[in-house]
Scaffold this active site. Sequence first.
Site, PDB file in Angstrom:
ATOM      1  N   ARG A 136       0.401  -1.523   0.244  1.00  0.00           N
ATOM      2  CA  ARG A 136       0.057   0.194   0.314  1.00  0.00           C
ATOM      3  C   ARG A 136       1.263   1.266  -0.229  1.00  0.00           C
ATOM      4  NH1 ARG A 136      -5.055   0.900   4.943  1.00  0.00           N
ATOM      5  NH2 ARG A 136      -5.831   2.176   3.377  1.00  0.00           N
ATOM      6  N   SER A 137       0.932   2.623  -0.868  1.00  0.00           N
ATOM      7  CA  SER A 137       1.098   3.730  -0.641  1.00  0.00           C
ATOM      8  C   SER A 137       2.556   3.125  -1.095  1.00  0.00           C
ATOM      9  CB  SER A 137       0.915   4.248   0.316  1.00  0.00           C
ATOM     10  OG  SER A 137       1.732   5.565  -0.013  1.00  0.00           O
ATOM     11  N   SER A 138       3.369   3.563  -0.180  1.00  0.00           N
ATOM     12  CA  SER A 138       5.248   3.003  -0.376  1.00  0.00           C
ATOM     13  C   SER A 138       5.531   2.037  -0.979  1.00  0.00           C
ATOM     14  CB  SER A 138       6.186   3.868   0.653  1.00  0.00           C
ATOM     15  OG  SER A 138       7.037   2.926   0.677  1.00  0.00           O
ATOM     16  N   SER A 140       3.028  -0.455  -2.480  1.00  0.00           N
ATOM     17  CA  SER A 140       2.663  -0.357  -3.669  1.00  0.00           C
ATOM     18  C   SER A 140       3.475  -0.211  -4.686  1.00  0.00           C
ATOM     19  CB  SER A 140       1.018   0.243  -3.854  1.00  0.00           C
ATOM     20  OG  SER A 140       0.293   0.216  -4.873  1.00  0.00           O
ATOM     21  N   HIS A 274      -6.073   8.754  -0.907  1.00  0.00           N
ATOM     22  CA  HIS A 274      -5.202   7.588  -0.585  1.00  0.00           C
ATOM     23  C   HIS A 274      -5.476   6.374   0.270  1.00  0.00           C
ATOM     24  CE1 HIS A 274      -0.599   6.963  -1.359  1.00  0.00           C
ATOM     25  NE2 HIS A 274      -0.434   7.115  -0.014  1.00  0.00           N
TER      26      HIS A 274
END
Length: 289
Positions: A136-138, A140, A274
């Site tokens: 997820r996020s970083s 991802s 986000h």
Amino acid sequence: MVLLSLSLLSAGLAFANAASLTQVTDFGYNPTNAEMYIYVPDKLPANPAVILGVHYCGGTGPEFYNDTRWASIADTKAFIVVYPNTPNLKDHCWDVASKQTLTHDGGGDSQSIANMVKYTIAKYNADKSKVFMTGRSSGSMMTNVMAATYPDLFVAGSAYAGVSAGCAAGPEVDYWNADCAQGKIIKTGAEWAAIARDMYPGYTGAYPRMQFWHGTVDGILNYQNLHEEVKQWTSVWGVADVQPVTSTDSPEAGYTRMNYGDKVESVSADNINHDIPVHEEESLKWFGI
């Protein structure tokens, strides 16, 4: 009293044997001093599946363990989950920018993570055809990087609110690329595919099947990045010209799913920012678990 004592003893043994998140410190070459945590259910098949779960900026491996249902589902579906923890103490983001991490066996975070997965496969005799990744996020963003730098290690990935592999490339002293985050780095599918392939020169095998999730009003990693991810991986797979199969309100109201020849899938979440929710069961369907 005897029955009570036996009952308490049984409960104690069950508690003692209960699976828990464990840190592994000797998983092999670790060029960036990343940390490895692993969740191994009490009952495993002879050749279990492995899922790599990569945390977001500001988080840790143990926090990603607590924030998602991967481990609890692992108890019922009997797979192993590996939770890497970034060595970056400044903002707890993964390095998805340096030449080292964007190169196969280049001495970056990606190599440390790959060695965690290789250790797990060897120790638990895992099924190499059932090794997957998500983040997820970083995390991802790192999922995309791992797909490009170690395509021979993973079969499929499910990335939540990330960017294309190589999008954040930049100075090694600053892992945050504002142009990438804001969706300003736009390339053709062929250009993105070349960037991905250049991370593992000479590799001619298959790449992981990729699934992408993104909120349409993401203010941290702009929604445009979803389109760039799709361009990159449909081009890598050679399905960029395939007319996608589109499903609305899938897997729930406000979500739109687009499937490109069963190799690449995108899921847009209308009016979601986000913090797009992780849909573990949908990711598992993509993995084939």
